[in-house]
Design a protein around this motif. Structure first.
Motif, mmCIF file in Angstrom:
data_model
loop_
_atom_site.group_PDB
_atom_site.id
_atom_site.type_symbol
_atom_site.label_atom_id
_atom_site.label_comp_id
_atom_site.label_asym_id
_atom_site.label_seq_id
_atom_site.Cartn_x
_atom_site.Cartn_y
_atom_site.Cartn_z
ATOM 1 N N ARG A 3 0.827 -1.199 0.000
ATOM 2 C CA ARG A 3 0.000 0.000 0.000
ATOM 3 C C ARG A 3 0.865 1.255 0.000
ATOM 4 O O ARG A 3 0.581 2.243 -0.659
ATOM 5 N N LEU A 4 1.958 1.211 0.741
ATOM 6 C CA LEU A 4 2.878 2.339 0.806
ATOM 7 C C LEU A 4 3.452 2.610 -0.582
ATOM 8 O O LEU A 4 3.558 3.751 -1.013
ATOM 9 N N THR A 5 3.814 1.542 -1.317
ATOM 10 C CA THR A 5 4.386 1.690 -2.646
ATOM 11 C C THR A 5 3.383 2.333 -3.586
ATOM 12 O O THR A 5 3.708 3.251 -4.348
ATOM 13 N N LEU A 6 2.135 1.884 -3.526
ATOM 14 C CA LEU A 6 1.102 2.448 -4.375
ATOM 15 C C LEU A 6 0.896 3.923 -4.078
ATOM 16 O O LEU A 6 0.738 4.748 -4.983
ATOM 17 N N SER A 7 0.879 4.284 -2.779
ATOM 18 C CA SER A 7 0.666 5.688 -2.422
ATOM 19 C C SER A 7 1.832 6.535 -2.864
ATOM 20 O O SER A 7 1.663 7.682 -3.266
ATOM 21 N N LEU A 8 3.046 5.963 -2.847
ATOM 22 C CA LEU A 8 4.219 6.696 -3.291
ATOM 23 C C LEU A 8 4.140 6.934 -4.789
ATOM 24 O O LEU A 8 4.417 8.039 -5.278
ATOM 25 N N VAL A 9 3.716 5.909 -5.526
ATOM 26 C CA VAL A 9 3.568 6.046 -6.969
ATOM 27 C C VAL A 9 2.550 7.129 -7.298
ATOM 28 O O VAL A 9 2.774 7.986 -8.161
ATOM 29 N N SER A 10 1.410 7.115 -6.601
ATOM 30 C CA SER A 10 0.370 8.110 -6.875
ATOM 31 C C SER A 10 0.848 9.507 -6.522
ATOM 32 O O SER A 10 0.530 10.479 -7.210
ATOM 33 N N ALA A 11 1.630 9.628 -5.452
ATOM 34 C CA ALA A 11 2.153 10.938 -5.058
ATOM 35 C C ALA A 11 3.127 11.462 -6.106
ATOM 36 O O ALA A 11 3.132 12.652 -6.441
ATOM 37 N N LEU A 12 3.972 10.553 -6.653
ATOM 38 C CA LEU A 12 4.922 10.965 -7.686
ATOM 39 C C LEU A 12 4.192 11.385 -8.956
ATOM 40 O O LEU A 12 4.568 12.362 -9.611
ATOM 41 N N VAL A 40 -1.882 1.530 13.554
ATOM 42 C CA VAL A 40 -2.556 2.831 13.506
ATOM 43 C C VAL A 40 -1.651 3.901 12.916
ATOM 44 O O VAL A 40 -2.117 4.929 12.419
ATOM 45 N N GLY A 41 -0.337 3.660 12.944
ATOM 46 C CA GLY A 41 0.601 4.615 12.373
ATOM 47 C C GLY A 41 0.465 4.732 10.866
ATOM 48 O O GLY A 41 0.643 5.811 10.300
ATOM 49 N N GLN A 42 0.118 3.625 10.205
ATOM 50 C CA GLN A 42 0.012 3.657 8.743
ATOM 51 C C GLN A 42 -1.154 4.536 8.266
ATOM 52 O O GLN A 42 -0.950 5.420 7.433
ATOM 53 N N PRO A 43 -2.379 4.342 8.767
ATOM 54 C CA PRO A 43 -3.449 5.222 8.283
ATOM 55 C C PRO A 43 -3.242 6.685 8.662
ATOM 56 O O PRO A 43 -3.570 7.585 7.880
ATOM 57 N N TYR A 44 -2.672 6.936 9.855
ATOM 58 C CA TYR A 44 -2.407 8.316 10.241
ATOM 59 C C TYR A 44 -1.334 8.923 9.342
ATOM 60 O O TYR A 44 -1.490 10.027 8.812
ATOM 61 N N GLY A 45 -0.238 8.190 9.152
ATOM 62 C CA GLY A 45 0.840 8.690 8.308
ATOM 63 C C GLY A 45 0.399 8.905 6.879
ATOM 64 O O GLY A 45 0.797 9.887 6.232
ATOM 65 N N ASP A 309 -5.709 7.012 -3.288
ATOM 66 C CA ASP A 309 -6.742 6.083 -3.764
ATOM 67 C C ASP A 309 -7.564 6.785 -4.848
ATOM 68 O O ASP A 309 -8.670 7.263 -4.580
ATOM 69 N N PRO A 310 -7.009 6.885 -6.059
ATOM 70 C CA PRO A 310 -7.713 7.597 -7.128
ATOM 71 C C PRO A 310 -9.125 7.092 -7.389
ATOM 72 O O PRO A 310 -9.979 7.841 -7.868
ATOM 73 N N SER A 311 -9.390 5.827 -7.050
ATOM 74 C CA SER A 311 -10.725 5.270 -7.277
ATOM 75 C C SER A 311 -11.768 5.898 -6.365
ATOM 76 O O SER A 311 -12.965 5.907 -6.676
ATOM 77 N N GLY A 312 -11.315 6.397 -5.227
ATOM 78 C CA GLY A 312 -12.245 6.981 -4.265
ATOM 79 C C GLY A 312 -13.043 5.957 -3.490
ATOM 80 O O GLY A 312 -14.012 6.293 -2.815
ATOM 81 N N ASN A 313 -12.631 4.686 -3.552
ATOM 82 C CA ASN A 313 -13.398 3.616 -2.908
ATOM 83 C C ASN A 313 -12.908 3.258 -1.510
ATOM 84 O O ASN A 313 -13.585 2.533 -0.787
ATOM 85 N N ALA A 314 -11.725 3.708 -1.125
ATOM 86 C CA ALA A 314 -11.157 3.300 0.166
ATOM 87 C C ALA A 314 -11.990 3.839 1.329
ATOM 88 O O ALA A 314 -12.451 4.984 1.295
ATOM 89 N N TYR A 315 -12.177 2.993 2.332
ATOM 90 C CA TYR A 315 -12.778 3.459 3.583
ATOM 91 C C TYR A 315 -11.626 3.858 4.501
ATOM 92 O O TYR A 315 -10.719 3.060 4.750
ATOM 93 N N ARG A 316 -11.658 5.096 4.990
ATOM 94 C CA ARG A 316 -10.583 5.589 5.846
ATOM 95 C C ARG A 316 -11.001 5.540 7.317
ATOM 96 O O ARG A 316 -12.064 6.069 7.676
ATOM 97 N N PRO A 317 -10.172 4.942 8.164
ATOM 98 C CA PRO A 317 -10.500 4.872 9.592
ATOM 99 C C PRO A 317 -10.345 6.226 10.274
ATOM 100 O O PRO A 317 -9.832 7.192 9.696
ATOM 101 N N VAL A 318 -10.772 6.289 11.514
ATOM 102 C CA VAL A 318 -10.813 7.554 12.253
ATOM 103 C C VAL A 318 -9.449 8.230 12.318
ATOM 104 O O VAL A 318 -9.359 9.462 12.341
ATOM 105 N N HIS A 319 -8.364 7.463 12.319
ATOM 106 C CA HIS A 319 -7.027 8.055 12.443
ATOM 107 C C HIS A 319 -6.627 8.835 11.190
ATOM 108 O O HIS A 319 -5.886 9.823 11.271
#
Length: 426
Positions: A3-12, A40-45, A309-319
């Motif tokens: 997931r981290l790799t995907l988010s890095l790719v999207s950020a780039l 919990v560090g991953q969703p917050y970060g 998450d370009p799809s807009g489908n991810a559910y994001r937790p409270v953090h």
């Protein structure tokens, strides 16, 4: 790490498509994606990363880009200290998005000396006294430390208050019994004394703490100790990962107790992982709504979420939501600084004092109104408490479980604590 790799790719990809902004503002970003609090560090970060990228894609800070140096430190204090030295010496950062209690507290003196605002994922009450020695129990000044949400201590006091009310409502006889559970570590220990003293003042019998590690494991012995103690209310001071292990073991052991979680001790991901064992846990939530709620500011939050998450489908937790709020408070303080002498650490700090009952632009109904002052860094003493409700199997995705109602967060109380000086800093 996928997931981290995907988010890095999207950020780039976003960076490549974003028009260049004039100048830049250097910050550090410390996150735990692999250590003891990574659950919990991953969703917050990710929330911090996405919000910074979104800010840059939408004009930056008055046209200036935020240049964020990301450091995944595995929840290891020495690595946090090394990152800080780099940021101060080489990168010349003017602010830091930090994380854990042990490292945040270890850096207070250095952050103060270097005059760098430090926005932590730690809500330790020891970070709320910018003056120092504001009362007999406040040990030090932390003039450059900030966080969004009630302190660990105030959240724990609110849960004690809720427990006292719950005991009366149920008409139970005698004194209720309160017990603290968690690792012998600065993070779970932070609110221990505050909760115990408040519990005693409300008529609780406070039992000896029960220790369990920050990492998942077999905590059957701790559950048997809890069962034998006769505790009525048990505060779980660790993050969700190890709490899940305790909840499952205690369910198997037939423990009858009301569990109360630290702010990082429960979320939607943990409800899925723990299943029925998570049903009924009460814990604080920092934002006014959750991801599937209704508020104008959720439209902004969901645009930010599309960064990773370009799809807009991810559910994001409270953090994730609380991270968005944290980053946007910093951004608006930077905007004030930019217009009032320049984006320096001192000016960013001063920018945090310019508004009362402050909600970042575009986040109405999501970020709870917060106020920081030169004498009090408690953003709020109002605590919203929620109960985790699990009504069926949790094999599906979190998004599907929330949609079907198999898991939900149910608000049970809002506790307004008095903003007493004698409760600040501990």
């Amino acid at each position: 790490m996928k997931r981290l790799t995907l988010s890095l790719v999207s950020a780039l990809a976003l960076a490549a498509a974003t028009p260049a902004l004039a100048q830049s503002i250097n910050i550090g970003h410390l996150a735990d994606y692999s250590g003891g609090t990574s659950d919990v560090g991953q969703p917050y970060g990710q929330g911090i990363q996405d919000t910074i990228a979104w800010i840059n894609a939408n004009g930056g800070v008055n046209g200036k880009k935020i240049n964020s140096d990301f450091n995944e430190y595995g929840y290891q204090v020495p690595r946090a200290l090394a990152a800080f030295k780099k940021w101060v010496g080489t990168d010349k950062v003017v602010a830091i998005q930090g994380w854990g209690t042990a490292d945040t507290e270890a850096l207070v003196g250095m952050v103060t000396k270097e005059e760098i605002p430090y926005y932590s994922g730690s809500y330790s009450a020891s970070l709320t006294d910018p003056v120092g020695k504001v009362n007999a129990k406040s040990e030090r000044a932390a003039p450059f430390n900030f966080f969004y949400g009630p302190s660990y201590s105030d959240a724990a006091r609110a849960m004690v208050q809720w427990a006292a009310d719950d005991w009366k409502k149920k008409g139970k006889p005698g004194k209720p019994k309160w017990v603290h559970m968690g690792a012998n570590h600065p993070y779970p220990n932070s609110p221990k004394e505050a909760a115990a003293e408040y519990a005693k003042s409300l008529g609780f019998e406070v039992l000896d703490p029960i220790t369990f590690a920050l990492t998942p494991g077999d905590y059957t012995p701790q559950c048997l100790t809890l069962k034998q103690s006769g505790a009525n209310y048990a505060y779980l001071g660790n993050t969700a990962g190890s709490n899940i292990s305790v909840l499952k073991a205690c369910k198997t052991a037939g423990v009858d107790v009301q569990f109360l979680g630290n702010v990082w001790g429960m979320d939607e991901n943990a409800m899925k992982a723990a299943g029925e064992a998570a049903n009924g846990v009460v814990f604080p939530v920092r934002t006014a709504v959750t991801w599937n709620g209704s508020a104008p500011g959720l439209a902004t939050a969901k645009e930010i979420s599309k960064i990773s998450d370009p799809s807009g489908n991810a559910y994001r937790p409270v953090h994730y939501l609380s991270a968005i709020c944290t980053a946007l408070y910093m951004k608006e303080a930077m905007e004030w600084a930019d217009k009032n002498g320049g984006v320096t650490g001192v000016k960013i700090r001063d920018g945090m004092y310019q508004k009362k009952d402050w909600v970042p632009k575009g986040m109405d109904g999501v970020c709870n109104p917060s106020t920081w002052s030169a004498t009090d860094h408690r953003p709020t003493t109002r605590v919203d408490l929620y109960r985790s409700v699990v009504t069926g199997p949790t094999d599906a995705s979190v998004a599907d479980l929330v949609k079907s109602g198999a898991i939900k967060l149910e608000k049970v109380a809002t506790i307004d604590l008095p903003r007493k000086t004698e409760l600040q800093g501990w």
